[in-house]
Scaffold this active site. Structure first.
Site, PDB file in Angstrom:
ATOM      1  N   LYS A  56       0.918   4.065  -2.846  1.00  0.00           N
ATOM      2  CA  LYS A  56       0.473   5.424  -2.529  1.00  0.00           C
ATOM      3  C   LYS A  56       1.569   6.462  -2.777  1.00  0.00           C
ATOM      4  O   LYS A  56       1.270   7.599  -3.133  1.00  0.00           O
ATOM      5  CB  LYS A  56      -0.029   5.493  -1.080  1.00  0.00           C
ATOM      6  CG  LYS A  56      -1.373   4.772  -0.863  1.00  0.00           C
ATOM      7  CD  LYS A  56      -2.425   5.264  -1.849  1.00  0.00           C
ATOM      8  CE  LYS A  56      -3.844   5.069  -1.366  1.00  0.00           C
ATOM      9  NZ  LYS A  56      -4.845   5.414  -2.398  1.00  0.00           N
TER      10      LYS A  56
ATOM     11  N   TYR B  68       0.834  -1.211   0.000  1.00  0.00           N
ATOM     12  CA  TYR B  68       0.000   0.000   0.000  1.00  0.00           C
ATOM     13  C   TYR B  68       0.870   1.262   0.000  1.00  0.00           C
ATOM     14  O   TYR B  68       0.601   2.217  -0.752  1.00  0.00           O
ATOM     15  CB  TYR B  68      -0.895  -0.062   1.237  1.00  0.00           C
ATOM     16  CG  TYR B  68      -1.905   1.028   1.384  1.00  0.00           C
ATOM     17  CD1 TYR B  68      -3.000   1.127   0.517  1.00  0.00           C
ATOM     18  CD2 TYR B  68      -1.805   1.965   2.406  1.00  0.00           C
ATOM     19  CE1 TYR B  68      -3.949   2.125   0.680  1.00  0.00           C
ATOM     20  CE2 TYR B  68      -2.747   2.956   2.571  1.00  0.00           C
ATOM     21  CZ  TYR B  68      -3.816   3.034   1.709  1.00  0.00           C
ATOM     22  OH  TYR B  68      -4.750   4.027   1.873  1.00  0.00           O
TER      23      TYR B  68
HETATM   24  N1  LIG Z   1     -10.041   6.063   5.206  1.00  0.00           N
HETATM   25  C1  LIG Z   1      -8.812   6.492   5.451  1.00  0.00           C
HETATM   26  O1  LIG Z   1      -8.464   6.882   6.597  1.00  0.00           O
HETATM   27  C2  LIG Z   1      -7.810   6.550   4.353  1.00  0.00           C
HETATM   28  C3  LIG Z   1      -6.485   6.884   4.676  1.00  0.00           C
HETATM   29  C4  LIG Z   1      -5.559   7.007   3.667  1.00  0.00           C
HETATM   30  C5  LIG Z   1      -5.948   6.807   2.360  1.00  0.00           C
HETATM   31  N2  LIG Z   1      -7.240   6.463   2.060  1.00  0.00           N
HETATM   32  C6  LIG Z   1      -7.598   6.287   0.651  1.00  0.00           C
HETATM   33  O2  LIG Z   1      -8.852   6.875   0.395  1.00  0.00           O
HETATM   34  C7  LIG Z   1      -9.514   6.155  -0.661  1.00  0.00           C
HETATM   35  C8  LIG Z   1     -10.919   5.770  -0.252  1.00  0.00           C
HETATM   36  O3  LIG Z   1     -10.869   4.842   0.813  1.00  0.00           O
HETATM   37  P1  LIG Z   1     -12.047   4.569   1.861  1.00  0.00           P
HETATM   38  O4  LIG Z   1     -11.457   4.687   3.205  1.00  0.00           O
HETATM   39  O5  LIG Z   1     -13.257   5.363   1.521  1.00  0.00           O
HETATM   40  O6  LIG Z   1     -12.286   2.983   1.600  1.00  0.00           O
HETATM   41  P2  LIG Z   1     -13.621   2.127   1.263  1.00  0.00           P
HETATM   42  O7  LIG Z   1     -13.198   0.705   1.311  1.00  0.00           O
HETATM   43  O8  LIG Z   1     -14.757   2.567   2.128  1.00  0.00           O
HETATM   44  O9  LIG Z   1     -13.951   2.549  -0.226  1.00  0.00           O
HETATM   45  C9  LIG Z   1     -13.166   2.142  -1.327  1.00  0.00           C
HETATM   46  C10 LIG Z   1     -14.094   1.770  -2.460  1.00  0.00           C
HETATM   47  O10 LIG Z   1     -13.289   1.417  -3.606  1.00  0.00           O
HETATM   48  C11 LIG Z   1     -13.954   0.343  -4.272  1.00  0.00           C
HETATM   49  N3  LIG Z   1     -13.001  -0.415  -5.090  1.00  0.00           N
HETATM   50  C12 LIG Z   1     -12.048  -1.273  -4.650  1.00  0.00           C
HETATM   51  N4  LIG Z   1     -11.390  -1.820  -5.686  1.00  0.00           N
HETATM   52  C13 LIG Z   1     -11.921  -1.282  -6.807  1.00  0.00           C
HETATM   53  C14 LIG Z   1     -11.653  -1.436  -8.197  1.00  0.00           C
HETATM   54  N5  LIG Z   1     -10.690  -2.278  -8.628  1.00  0.00           N
HETATM   55  N6  LIG Z   1     -12.387  -0.714  -9.086  1.00  0.00           N
HETATM   56  C15 LIG Z   1     -13.364   0.117  -8.658  1.00  0.00           C
HETATM   57  N7  LIG Z   1     -13.686   0.285  -7.358  1.00  0.00           N
HETATM   58  C16 LIG Z   1     -12.963  -0.392  -6.437  1.00  0.00           C
HETATM   59  C17 LIG Z   1     -14.529  -0.503  -3.143  1.00  0.00           C
HETATM   60  O11 LIG Z   1     -15.611  -1.332  -3.600  1.00  0.00           O
HETATM   61  C18 LIG Z   1     -14.982   0.560  -2.142  1.00  0.00           C
HETATM   62  O12 LIG Z   1     -16.350   0.886  -2.287  1.00  0.00           O
HETATM   63  C19 LIG Z   1      -8.594   4.963  -0.975  1.00  0.00           C
HETATM   64  O13 LIG Z   1      -7.783   5.273  -2.071  1.00  0.00           O
HETATM   65  C20 LIG Z   1      -7.762   4.833   0.268  1.00  0.00           C
HETATM   66  O14 LIG Z   1      -6.547   4.183   0.033  1.00  0.00           O
HETATM   67  C21 LIG Z   1      -8.168   6.322   3.041  1.00  0.00           C
END
Ligand SMILES: NC(=O)c1ccc[n+]([C@@H]2O[C@H](COP(=O)([O-])OP(=O)(O)OC[C@H]3O[C@@H](n4cnc5c(N)ncnc54)[C@H](O)[C@@H]3O)[C@@H](O)[C@H]2O)c1
Length: 301
Positions: A166, A162
């Protein structure tokens, strides 16, 4: 702020992406809601979450269409941009938000865990960005908003796949910003903090980690959307090649790596002189084994 704009958001069936789609639609954009709908580690698919986001946008009077493709598949990623153009006539912003997690401590991480995470995050961001680029170039404008993470920018345990993906996305965003500035195209990154299904999969093996997760639970996913909508709008026309972070009601701007110490030796360096002269000079400036939670140590308000 987004009247007349068309925005494609990947992974918009859940979490942060869903709230971005709802806000962009509320601000007047027509939205492509992409989501594969798989499990948190990327298995399976389900159109349900993306359909729910689209239904919620439509019942509030907004414009949205579903796209269930995987961003990891170049043809699927292209279909997201094609859906925007076919349904709404253009594409103005791409939000590369889709993601999965497969955390494993480094010595136990398999090639499959590495590949799956790189495929969705890094290749996914590349695939969708590549597909939108001809449209952005032709119209002399466009905004890419990519999702990075403090796991890459700072560090975290058990996330080599990851973190690499990233930080790769930061490099991708920077290169797009440099290459496409002449064409009026912008590219920025956001490192969010929010309680979502993805974060809920992170194990807490001690009290400090459990406390960190409790703190994350107070950070709702809707806090990220305003910055995304701003970066998609014309109000951010001067903003490109930046790394932001959002943590509840705080918005941060991140630095980029630059040289912090230099030492010159007219006769050149030897292995011995590096050990005897350079090491003690540089040691006070070495970075520690920091993790995201060490740097963001205070409670969000
Ligand atoms: N939540 C956090 O604290 C956090 C921290 C750092 C980075 N992020 C980043 O923020 C973004 C959103 O994350 P989140 O926390 O809302 O997670 P989440 O799991 O709630 O949402 C991610 C969504 O992406 C979809 N997805 C996964 N693989 C896919 C694919 N191949 N094609 C299309 N859709 C796909 C999933 O079905 C899911 O609905 C991500 O890129 C994550 O890495 C989140």
């Amino acid at each position: 702020m987004l009247e007349g704009k068309v925005v494609a958001i990947t992974g918009a069936g859940r979490g942060i992406g869903r709230d971005i789609a709802l806000l962009c639609a509320k601000e007047g954009a027509a939205v492509v809601v992409n989501d594969l709908g798989g499990s948190a580690d990327g298995e399976g698919s389900d159109a349900g979450p993306a359909e729910e986001t689209v239904n919620d946008i439509r019942s509030a009077g907004g414009k949205a269409v579903v796209n269930g493709a995987s961003v990891a598949d170049p043809a699927g990623a292209a279909s997201i941009v094609e859906d925007a153009v076919r349904n709404f006539g253009r594409i103005d912003a791409v939000v590369n938000n889709a993601g999965i997690l497969r955390d494993r401590i480094w010595h136990k991480m398999s090639h499959e865990d590495w590949q799956a995470v790189i495929d969705v995050h890094l290749h996914g961001a590349f695939n969708v960005s590549k597909a939108a680029t001809p449209y952005f170039r032709d119209q002399g404008a466009g905004s890419f908003i990519h999702f990075t993470s403090t796991s890459g920018l700072i560090g975290n345990f058990g996330q080599a796949n990851y973190s690499a993906a990233k930080l790769g996305i930061v490099g991708l965003s920077q290169s797009i910003a440099l290459d496409m500035a002449r064409a009026g195209v912008r590219s920025n990154c956001i490192a969010p903090f929010a309680w979502s299904r993805m974060v809920a999969t992170i194990p807490a093996s001690n009290e400090v980690e459990a406390l960190r997760l409790e703190r994350l639970k107070t950070m709702s996913t809707d806090k990220i959307a305003p910055l995304v909508a701003f970066l998609a709008s014309d109000a951010s026309a001067e903003v490109t090649n930046q790394i932001f972070s959002v943590r509840k009601n705080e918005i941060f701007l991140f630095s980029k790596p630059r040289p912090i110490r230099s030492m010159h030796r007219a006769e050149g360096w030897t292995v011995e002189s590096i050990a005897s002269d350079l090491l003690p000079a540089f040691r006070p400036s070495f970075s520690g084994l920091d993790r995201s939670g060490d740097i963001f140590g205070w409670d969000p308000i």
